[in-house]
Design a protein around this motif. Structure first.
Motif, short mmCIF file in Angstrom:
data_model
loop_
_atom_site.label_atom_id
_atom_site.label_comp_id
_atom_site.label_asym_id
_atom_site.label_seq_id
_atom_site.Cartn_x
_atom_site.Cartn_y
_atom_site.Cartn_z
N LEU A 535 41.98 -54.95 28.63
CA LEU A 535 40.75 -54.51 29.26
C LEU A 535 39.58 -54.80 28.33
CD1 LEU A 535 42.13 -51.12 30.59
CD2 LEU A 535 41.93 -53.26 31.86
N ALA A 536 38.40 -54.42 28.75
CA ALA A 536 37.21 -54.75 27.97
C ALA A 536 37.23 -54.10 26.59
CB ALA A 536 35.96 -54.32 28.73
N ASP A 537 37.81 -52.90 26.49
CA ASP A 537 37.72 -52.16 25.23
C ASP A 537 39.05 -51.68 24.69
OD1 ASP A 537 38.18 -50.38 27.25
OD2 ASP A 537 36.74 -48.88 26.57
N ARG A 538 40.17 -52.06 25.33
CA ARG A 538 41.47 -51.58 24.86
C ARG A 538 42.59 -52.43 25.45
NH1 ARG A 538 41.45 -45.90 28.27
NH2 ARG A 538 39.67 -46.59 29.48
N VAL A 539 43.78 -52.23 24.91
CA VAL A 539 44.97 -52.91 25.42
C VAL A 539 45.95 -51.84 25.89
CG1 VAL A 539 46.90 -54.42 24.88
CG2 VAL A 539 44.65 -54.88 23.90
N LEU A 540 46.37 -51.93 27.15
CA LEU A 540 47.35 -51.02 27.71
C LEU A 540 48.63 -51.79 28.02
CD1 LEU A 540 45.12 -48.99 30.22
CD2 LEU A 540 45.73 -48.38 27.86
N VAL A 541 49.74 -51.07 28.05
CA VAL A 541 51.04 -51.66 28.37
C VAL A 541 51.51 -51.09 29.69
CG1 VAL A 541 53.43 -51.95 27.61
CG2 VAL A 541 51.56 -51.97 25.93
N TYR A 542 51.76 -51.97 30.68
CA TYR A 542 52.24 -51.56 32.00
C TYR A 542 53.71 -51.95 32.16
CZ TYR A 542 47.46 -50.96 33.99
OH TYR A 542 46.19 -50.56 34.29
#
Length: 713
Positions: A535-542
């Motif tokens: 994302l614009a300001d972070r990394v998420l794990v799905y």
């Protein structure tokens, strides 16, 4: 307070855009907000600013990234003096700098600026901005003695004006003696000296840049063709046999428009793979007939054919000094430049001298940089079954340029080489039994499953593995020529460390061979997948958005535990949210109960992991919602690993976020296999392929100790 780096020079032609790209890469590895400022420019839109904006996804700052034009600066300096000019530029710099943790400042270019004492102006601006200085010196045409003198002069010029010089870079150096002399000089100066050699692929203009320079009309050619590098010019006037012998790889053929024989001959040579050309430039305003143009299009689809009204001699004069430019329209050149910078500059030393404090957050750019760095630190060999696919070949060039991994491309040798030539790619392609010249440089090896000596061995292995399913040697002999099966068997047999496929093949075609041959690793109940959502300001794990349609509670817990391990492996601190349509104890029903049971299993099996569930998506990622729905939770509002209850929910959610929020989705990354195999979306971009290959290479580092290399195929 931002930390600023002022990249400057002492004259024209130093090619410092390579350094500016490299410094930007280093800064974005360290902090989440990096800005760009060009004090003076030739126009309102600066091509390098736009390049950096696009390459590093910077977005638009609240304040302009360009201080003022050279014309405005010259007029202001003449009317009100240097102090007023500097004061205004300092004010405009600080408007930009207050928004960022670090700022790259790009000095003047010494090209028809109309400004006196340009070097002194750069030095003063750097001091007023509070920026460290990185001078760049051109080594073009310089012998060893001259280059040493230039580096000394640049260092003395800026230090004598009070600048904090952190290093000096000699760029575009051609002579081996000059390379060595500059390196030796670095041991006698207070700051390091880095030397970057001349790179022909950067100096070569693209076909589009040639067309712009000579004002040509485009008769034929697509966007890919117009992006090819022009590595030289061959002027046609001789007979066809003589002309064909004079052609060189990547050249642009320049010939009068009435020489249909040379046009057709050049394109036929290109189409056959004998001599790939960048394009054809017709002079004298003469165009071949309609029949010839139709034949040209069929011979080499996409290859540019341009036309100019002038003759060959004035056209040659315009082309003589034409050089390639790094712009937003030349992303391939940007990758080449970054690879060159990383290869010849000690980035660890330079990063230390930049003294930028690394942030604790993992931004998308940092995530991508960390992938590349970790893969390169312990290079692996990966197999890419779709070796003739254009995006795969373009990604291969980036991976090899940046020394990320060694590659095996599957496909017919002539087809792969011809395709690479048509695309104008510079790939160090080795045949099956060819020995690499420089073991420190990444290479790509071509293997054709149809005639590979491995075919018989793989047929025996596959028949043995699938004997319980009635697979005979004869059947296996045919099956293993499928590139997905052949690549998977290379991984199984230790001839490759991992595989990435799916640009042309379905997910099922990619992962079915892995299920049959590689199988699950000990301790993994199932094979599952995650997407890294940048994302614009972070990394998420799905997880799991690609493999398991409707996992039960035990499988869902296994997916969560595997996903947490994958997140941690790639620098994302795992905080697991087990997603549902209700939060906490507010809902009931079979679907919610499954998630609740899975959450308890995660807590029991891995009490060291932070896990929350059932929880709704908004409560998982938004602190204000979390405070209302689950106050006091260690996960709510700050979840990084989001586990979906079923494939329908997960797949639709990741695609919705990808398309609506502009997120970069890297994956699916498979987890639970004995050795790494990863799938691509059939709509994958070149950068998606690069990222997925880098992820697979890092996964492969966990499966085999660093000592030893896989046997060559």
């Amino acid at each position: 307070m931002s930390r600023s780096v002022y990249v400057t020079g002492i004259g024209r032609g130093d090619g410092r855009q390579v350094v500016e790209l490299g410094i930007m890469e280093l800064l974005t590895r360290q902090v989440e907000r990096v800005g760009v400022f060009r004090p003076l420019s030739h126009g309102d839109r600066d091509p390098v600013v736009e390049l950096l904006r696009g390459r590093f996804r910077l977005g638009r700052p609240a304040a302009p990234a360009i201080g003022m034009s050279y014309a405005e600066a010259a007029a202001l300096q003449a009317e009100r003096g240097s102090d007023e000019l500097v004061a205004r530029l300092v004010d405009r710099f600080h408007r930009v700098a207050r928004e960022y943790r670090a700022v790259l400042v790009m000095g003047t270019d010494y090209a028809d600026t109309g400004l006196p004492a340009e070097l002194a102006l750069n030095a003063r601006l750097a001091n007023e901005f509070g920026a460290v200085v990185l001078p760049v010196v051109s080594g073009r045409g310089e012998d060893a003695e001259q280059l040493v003198a230039e580096v000394r002069n640049a260092h003395h010029a800026y230090t004598s004006l009070g600048c904090d010089v952190i290093a000096t870079i000699a760029n575009r150096v051609r002579s081996e003696a000059a390379l060595e002399a500059a390196r030796t000089l670095g041991r006698h100066l207070p700051e390091p000296v880095f030397v970057i050699p001349e790179e022909p692929a950067l100096a070569a203009p693209t076909v589009a840049q040639v067309a712009e320079a000579v004002g040509a009309t485009v008769l034929l050619g697509d966007q890919t063709g117009m992006a090819r590098d022009v590595r030289g010019f061959v002027f046609g006037g001789a007979s066809l046999p003589t002309f064909l012998n004079a052609m060189t790889e990547g050249c642009m053929v320049v010939t009068p428009g009435d020489r249909a024989d040379l046009v057709v001959g050049a394109l036929a040579a290109h189409s056959s793979g004998a001599t790939p050309v960048a394009g054809v430039l017709l002079t004298l305003g003469l165009n071949p007939g309609e029949q010839t143009m139709r034949l040209a299009h069929r011979l080499a689809p996409g290859t540019p054919v341009l036309s100019v009204p002038g003759g060959s001699f004035p056209t040659a004069a315009e082309l003589f000094d034409l050089e390639g430019k790094l712009t937003a329209a030349t992303p391939r050149k940007a990758e080449i430049a970054l690879g060159l910078f990383e290869k010849h500059v000690d980035t660890a030393v330079l990063t230390d001298r930049l003294s930028v404090v690394r942030t604790d957050r993992v931004t998308p750019m940092m995530f991508e940089h960390q992938l590349i760095e970790r893969a390169r630190a312990d290079r692996r060999r990966l197999v890419l079954p779709e070796g003739t696919e254009e995006r795969v070949l373009r990604a291969a060039e980036v991976l090899l340029r940046r020394n990320v991994c060694d590659l095996t491309l599957l496909g017919e040798d002539t087809t792969i080489r011809r395709k690479a030539g048509e695309l104008g790619l510079d790939l160090p392609l080795l045949a099956t039994d060819e020995v690499a010249g420089d073991p420190s440089a990444a290479t790509a090896r071509i293997v054709d499953p149809q005639d590979s000596p491995l075919r018989e061995r793989f047929a025996e292995v596959y028949a043995k593995l699938r004997a319980h399913r009635g697979v005979t040697y004869e059947l296996a002999y045919d099956v293993v020529t499928d590139v997905s099966y052949f690549g998977t068997l290379m991984v199984h047999e230790g001839l490759a460390d991992g595989m990435v496929s799916g640009a042309e093949h379905s997910t099922a075609a990619t992962i079915r061979p892995a299920f049959e041959i590689i199988r699950t690793k000990p301790g993994a109940a199932i094979v599952s997948s995650v997407f890294f959502m940048c994302l614009a300001d972070r990394v998420l794990v799905y997880g799991d958005c690609a493999v398991n349609p409707d996992p039960d509670a035990a499988q869902l817990a296994d997916i969560a535990i595997q996903s947490a391990a994958t997140a941690a492996q790639f620098g994302v601190e795992p905080r697991i949210a087990m997603l549902s349509y209700s939060t906490g104890t507010s809902g009931t029903g079979a679907d919610v109960d499954k998630v609740r049971e899975a959450t308890e299993l995660v807590r029991t099996l891995r009490p060291d992991l932070k896990a929350e569930g059932p929880i709704q998506y908004d409560a998982a990622v938004e602190p204000t919602v979390a405070a209302a729905k689950l106050p006091g939770s260690e996960v709510a509002g700050q979840a990084t690993v989001l586990i979906f209850p079923d494939l329908n929910t997960g797949n639709n959610t990741y695609k919705a976020v990808q398309r609506s929020a502009g997120a970069v989705a890297v994956g699916p990354v498979l987890q639970g296999l004995r050795k790494p195999v990863n799938d691509l979306s059939r709509g994958a971009l070149v950068q998606d392929i690069v990222n997925t290959v880098a992820i697979t290479a890092v996964q492969a580092q966990q499966h085999r100790p660093a000592a030893g290399r896989p046997a060559e195929a």
